[in-house]
Write a protein that holds these residues in place. Structure first.
Motif, PDB file in Angstrom:
ATOM      1  N   UNK A 106       8.169  13.665  -4.878  1.00  0.00           N
ATOM      2  CA  UNK A 106       9.202  13.699  -3.970  1.00  0.00           C
ATOM      3  C   UNK A 106       8.650  14.045  -2.532  1.00  0.00           C
ATOM      4  N   UNK A 107       7.853  15.314  -2.587  1.00  0.00           N
ATOM      5  CA  UNK A 107       7.474  15.521  -1.316  1.00  0.00           C
ATOM      6  C   UNK A 107       6.187  14.685  -0.724  1.00  0.00           C
ATOM      7  N   UNK A 108       5.431  14.159  -1.685  1.00  0.00           N
ATOM      8  CA  UNK A 108       4.304  13.397  -1.026  1.00  0.00           C
ATOM      9  C   UNK A 108       4.853  12.034  -0.657  1.00  0.00           C
ATOM     10  N   UNK A 109       5.918  11.634  -1.287  1.00  0.00           N
ATOM     11  CA  UNK A 109       6.552  10.362  -0.977  1.00  0.00           C
ATOM     12  C   UNK A 109       7.131  10.380   0.492  1.00  0.00           C
ATOM     13  N   UNK A 110       7.654  11.587   0.669  1.00  0.00           N
ATOM     14  CA  UNK A 110       8.283  11.773   2.002  1.00  0.00           C
ATOM     15  C   UNK A 110       7.448  11.784   3.152  1.00  0.00           C
ATOM     16  N   UNK A 111       6.397  12.712   2.718  1.00  0.00           N
ATOM     17  CA  UNK A 111       5.147  12.993   3.866  1.00  0.00           C
ATOM     18  C   UNK A 111       4.328  11.893   4.437  1.00  0.00           C
ATOM     19  N   UNK A 112       4.070  11.040   3.146  1.00  0.00           N
ATOM     20  CA  UNK A 112       2.885  10.268   3.226  1.00  0.00           C
ATOM     21  C   UNK A 112       2.828   9.354   4.460  1.00  0.00           C
ATOM     22  N   UNK A 113       4.213   8.942   5.009  1.00  0.00           N
ATOM     23  CA  UNK A 113       4.214   7.946   6.070  1.00  0.00           C
ATOM     24  C   UNK A 113       4.713   8.606   7.138  1.00  0.00           C
ATOM     25  N   UNK A 114       4.888   9.856   7.212  1.00  0.00           N
ATOM     26  CA  UNK A 114       5.045  10.710   8.633  1.00  0.00           C
ATOM     27  C   UNK A 114       4.047  10.609   9.632  1.00  0.00           C
ATOM     28  N   UNK A 115       4.313  10.628  10.778  1.00  0.00           N
ATOM     29  CA  UNK A 115       3.381  10.206  11.840  1.00  0.00           C
ATOM     30  C   UNK A 115       1.827  11.013  11.605  1.00  0.00           C
ATOM     31  N   UNK A 116       1.883  12.393  11.433  1.00  0.00           N
ATOM     32  CA  UNK A 116       0.370  12.866  11.261  1.00  0.00           C
ATOM     33  C   UNK A 116      -0.118  12.310  10.014  1.00  0.00           C
ATOM     34  N   UNK A 117       0.362  11.807   9.066  1.00  0.00           N
ATOM     35  CA  UNK A 117      -0.362  11.302   8.184  1.00  0.00           C
ATOM     36  C   UNK A 117      -0.934   9.902   8.542  1.00  0.00           C
ATOM     37  N   UNK A 118      -0.132   9.051   9.245  1.00  0.00           N
ATOM     38  CA  UNK A 118      -0.609   7.954   9.689  1.00  0.00           C
ATOM     39  C   UNK A 118      -1.778   8.051  10.514  1.00  0.00           C
ATOM     40  N   UNK A 119      -1.333   9.117  11.764  1.00  0.00           N
ATOM     41  CA  UNK A 119      -2.775   9.399  12.337  1.00  0.00           C
ATOM     42  C   UNK A 119      -3.915   9.569  11.778  1.00  0.00           C
ATOM     43  N   UNK A 120      -3.983  10.693  10.892  1.00  0.00           N
ATOM     44  CA  UNK A 120      -5.217  10.889  10.156  1.00  0.00           C
ATOM     45  C   UNK A 120      -5.536   9.542   9.349  1.00  0.00           C
ATOM     46  N   UNK A 121      -4.733   8.502   8.887  1.00  0.00           N
ATOM     47  CA  UNK A 121      -5.220   7.639   8.194  1.00  0.00           C
ATOM     48  C   UNK A 121      -5.907   6.565   9.220  1.00  0.00           C
ATOM     49  N   UNK A 122      -5.306   6.617  10.543  1.00  0.00           N
ATOM     50  CA  UNK A 122      -5.668   5.642  11.584  1.00  0.00           C
ATOM     51  C   UNK A 122      -7.299   6.194  11.844  1.00  0.00           C
ATOM     52  N   UNK A 123      -7.657   7.373  11.955  1.00  0.00           N
ATOM     53  CA  UNK A 123      -9.075   7.757  12.294  1.00  0.00           C
ATOM     54  C   UNK A 123      -9.862   7.919  11.327  1.00  0.00           C
ATOM     55  N   UNK A 124      -9.427   7.431  10.003  1.00  0.00           N
ATOM     56  CA  UNK A 124     -10.408   7.089   9.019  1.00  0.00           C
ATOM     57  C   UNK A 124     -10.320   7.757   7.727  1.00  0.00           C
ATOM     58  N   UNK A 125      -9.212   8.788   7.761  1.00  0.00           N
ATOM     59  CA  UNK A 125      -9.428   9.718   6.535  1.00  0.00           C
ATOM     60  C   UNK A 125      -9.025   8.915   5.087  1.00  0.00           C
ATOM     61  N   UNK A 126      -9.930   9.071   4.363  1.00  0.00           N
ATOM     62  CA  UNK A 126      -9.447   8.610   2.832  1.00  0.00           C
ATOM     63  C   UNK A 126      -8.370   9.190   2.065  1.00  0.00           C
ATOM     64  N   UNK A 127      -8.070   8.651   0.946  1.00  0.00           N
ATOM     65  CA  UNK A 127      -6.842   9.211   0.464  1.00  0.00           C
ATOM     66  C   UNK A 127      -6.880  10.499  -0.179  1.00  0.00           C
ATOM     67  N   UNK A 128      -8.303  11.045  -0.541  1.00  0.00           N
ATOM     68  CA  UNK A 128      -8.145  12.278  -1.148  1.00  0.00           C
ATOM     69  C   UNK A 128      -8.170  13.356   0.070  1.00  0.00           C
ATOM     70  N   UNK A 129      -8.867  12.919   1.154  1.00  0.00           N
ATOM     71  CA  UNK A 129      -8.673  13.956   2.149  1.00  0.00           C
ATOM     72  C   UNK A 129      -7.204  14.068   2.783  1.00  0.00           C
ATOM     73  N   UNK A 130      -6.443  12.794   2.927  1.00  0.00           N
ATOM     74  CA  UNK A 130      -5.324  12.935   3.317  1.00  0.00           C
ATOM     75  C   UNK A 130      -4.331  13.599   2.633  1.00  0.00           C
ATOM     76  N   UNK A 131      -4.480  13.376   1.069  1.00  0.00           N
ATOM     77  CA  UNK A 131      -3.413  14.052   0.052  1.00  0.00           C
ATOM     78  C   UNK A 131      -3.928  15.613   0.162  1.00  0.00           C
TER      79      UNK A 131
END
Lengths: 326, 294
Positions: free
Chosen positions: B176-201
């Motif tokens: 539930x927590x990961x579902x809620x947090x994965x699309x928050x802005x800071x996660x998107x920002x990290x994704x945009x600068x190229x963070x992979x899934x493992x790093x994001x998680x």
């Protein structure tokens, strides 16, 4: 209507899938345990007998490739053939059916009693969250959670076995009552049921009172409760008809999720009070290295939990009409 | 021309969220009581046995000596004449260590499965949720009993048996927590600068999901302790390691003759679990900002 029917079928399909998965877990356990799987199935009793071992190998097709064995195992189990207990020399399914009644009686008495008493305590506590009674309920729920269930049982055995002998402390029936009539023997069973059910129920009274209190406090703060009060409804009507119905949802969810824990608790309680149920059967099976019986009890208890979860689902729709047709 | 004055920096320095949580926790009397009880128990089991100097399996006096009658065996002896106090002092080690280790196993499995299900969603989520469901319908104690019986009942097997049955709650929470947090802005920002899934998680989402996971981990420690006690009570733990559950289990046949041999170790289990759950409640209040505004 057809949509509802489809939903029911889907639910049943998922439940059936879970039963298959439980059987797959059993199969994996038999084959990953150290030693010969035939030995695991036979247990120590049958293991000494070479002819019996050969019969098991042939019967279970243990000389065949694993996938084929798996299909055979699932097929046999679905036909109700869970193997033979070498300790009792009887089919496992018969043994389990003998012991199923006492366990269900114990578990349901404890669960229903705990839901009623716990919810009532929680509701009363939520009426005045800062009162002494509310504090007592909170402390009681903490204590009830932290007491090991077998220890609670033992303390009750000491109390009623030594200090105040008004309750039977072991078994389900009195030997002296063997020839008695139906009513007398039913009363006898109920008399024996009191202490085990209280022991098992206590943890859940603790949990439900705590949960009901929290859930009611949340519901009592909402607008429709204020509206109900404003239109002049009495305190009791608002509490029990308006608020409780909405506060019930988390309670039902927990009851469904807790059913597995309830059975785990029943194993310990049955051991303390020598209650002739699935738990004592499992423990005897462990002591006698009677693996088919042990795995059979595991399978059957898992099926009980699956059925309980299905019933939880049905009662959601009964309590909350908004969920019907979803 | 009016000059806009930059707003002054706030005089109150912002606290780190962890410090803030500790402040709330410290003001919670029940939670602090739990912390004190637990500290006393841990200190007692660490230093008590060597200070007391009596081995828990040794015969220390006549069997069935009642408590508070003989100064040499202050809490009495059990049906074999073993010193109850020696058992109570040392018996917590196995119980608490197994509880902590099993909770670590459970939290590791639960967070991994919940994180993968919640982060990736789709078929990964469906598959992992089915696995979680399977472990939820297997009655935990029975499953652990089967595992311990099929393999040898050593402490390691007991730890893994408890860990394998206790992770489902954490998995649901982490999902539930990961579902809620994965699309928050800071996660998107990290994704945009190229963070992979493992790093994001691990680096972005997990730290923010920690508070509820820590609370649930605390509660799992409590139930893992109860679990270990239950298994050793049934005689399914290592019989060569003294534990509170084992003391109760081995004296079960004689409870009417020596209540003390089961009452004291049981009280020790009770106090330990009570302390852990008081701490868990305190952490829950401390990490839940909505609650302490009320």
């Amino acid at each position: 209507m057809t949509r509802n029917l489809w939903l029911v079928l889907r639910r049943l399909g998922l439940a059936f899938g879970l039963v298959l998965a439980v059987l797959a877990v059993n199969f994996t356990l038999i084959h990953s345990a150290p030693g010969d799987p035939a030995m695991v199935i036979a247990g120590e009793m049958g293991g000494a007998d070479e002819a019996a071992m050969a019969a098991i190998r042939k019967n279970y097709g243990l000389d065949k490739p694993l996938p084929e064995q798996f299909v055979t195992y699932i097929g046999r189990s679905l036909h109700g053939d869970l193997g033979t207990s070498y300790t009792y020399n009887r089919p496992v399914s018969e043994l389990i059916l003998d012991r199923l009644g006492p366990t269900i009686l114990l578990v349901l008495t404890a669960l229903l009693g705990a839901i009623c008493i716990g919810t009532l305590m929680g509701v009363l506590a939520s009426r005045r969250p800062d009162s002494l009674f509310s504090g007592v309920v909170t402390v009681f729920s903490l204590i009830g959670y932290a007491m090991p269930v077998f220890w609670t049982g033992i303390l009750l055995v000491i109390l009623f076995g030594k200090v105040w002998p008004i309750m039977p402390i072991a078994g389900m029936r009195d030997v002296r009552m063997m020839g008695a009539g139906t009513w007398a023997s039913m009363l006898d069973v109920l008399h024996h049921l009191v202490l085990p059910a209280v022991t098992l129920g206590l943890i859940y009274v603790a949990q439900y009172s705590r949960l009901a209190r929290a859930s009611m406090l949340e519901v009592l703060g909402s607008d429709y409760i204020r509206t109900a009060r404003a239109k002049g409804l009495g305190v009791w009507a608002v509490t029990f008809k308006h608020a409780l119905r909405n506060a019930m949802m988390p309670l039902v969810t927990i009851a469904g999720l807790q059913f597995g824990n309830l059975i785990s608790g029943a194993v310990l309680v049955e051991t303390v009070f020598s209650w002739p149920g699935l738990g004592t059967l499992a423990l005897d099976a462990i002591l006698g290295r009677d693996y088919p019986t042990l795995l059979g009890v595991l399978t059957f208890s898992a099926i009980l939990v699956i059925v309980a979860n299905l019933l939880t689902d049905v009662s959601y729709r009964w309590i909350d009409p908004r969920l019907r047709g979803r | 021309m009016a000059v806009t004055v930059p707003s002054p920096t706030p005089t109150v320095e912002a606290m780190s969220p962890w410090l803030e949580a500790w402040r709330v926790f410290r003001s919670n009397k029940a939670a602090m009581l739990g912390l004190v009880i637990l500290s006393v128990i841990v200190l007692t089991m660490s230093f008590g046995p060597s200070l007391y100097g009596v081995a828990p399996f040794d015969i220390a006096g006549a069997p069935f000596t009642p408590p508070f009658t003989e100064p040499s065996v202050w809490l009495g002896t059990d049906y074999l004449g073993r010193d109850v106090l020696a058992g109570v002092l040392v018996g917590g080690r196995a119980t608490v260590l197994v509880g902590l280790a099993a909770a670590t196993v459970a939290v590791t499995i639960g967070v991994s499965i919940g994180a993968l299900a919640g982060y990736f969603g789709g078929w990964v989520d469906t598959a992992l949720s089915r696995v979680t469901e399977l472990f939820q319908v297997l009655p935990a104690l029975l499953f652990a009993m089967v595992l311990v019986t099929l393999f040898t009942p050593s402490l390691t097997v007991v730890i893994f048996a408890i860990g394998i049955v206790a992770w489902t709650g954490t998995a649901r929470l982490a999902r539930a927590e990961f579902m809620r947090l994965r699309h928050l802005e800071y996660a998107n920002a990290a994704r945009a600068i190229g963070a992979g899934p493992l790093r994001l998680m691990l680096r972005e989402i997990l730290p923010n999901a920690l508070p509820p996971l820590i609370v649930s981990a605390t509660l799992i420690v409590g139930s893992a302790i109860l679990f270990e006690a239950g298994l050793s009570f049934l005689g399914l733990s290592d019989a060569n390691v003294m534990s509170w559950g084992l003391m109760i289990g081995s004296n079960r046949r004689n409870i009417l003759e020596c209540w003390w041999a089961v009452t004291f170790p049981g009280a020790a289990i009770f106090l330990t679990v009570l302390a852990v759950s008081l701490i868990g409640d305190g952490l829950n209040d401390a990490f839940n900002p909505k609650l302490h505004l009320r």
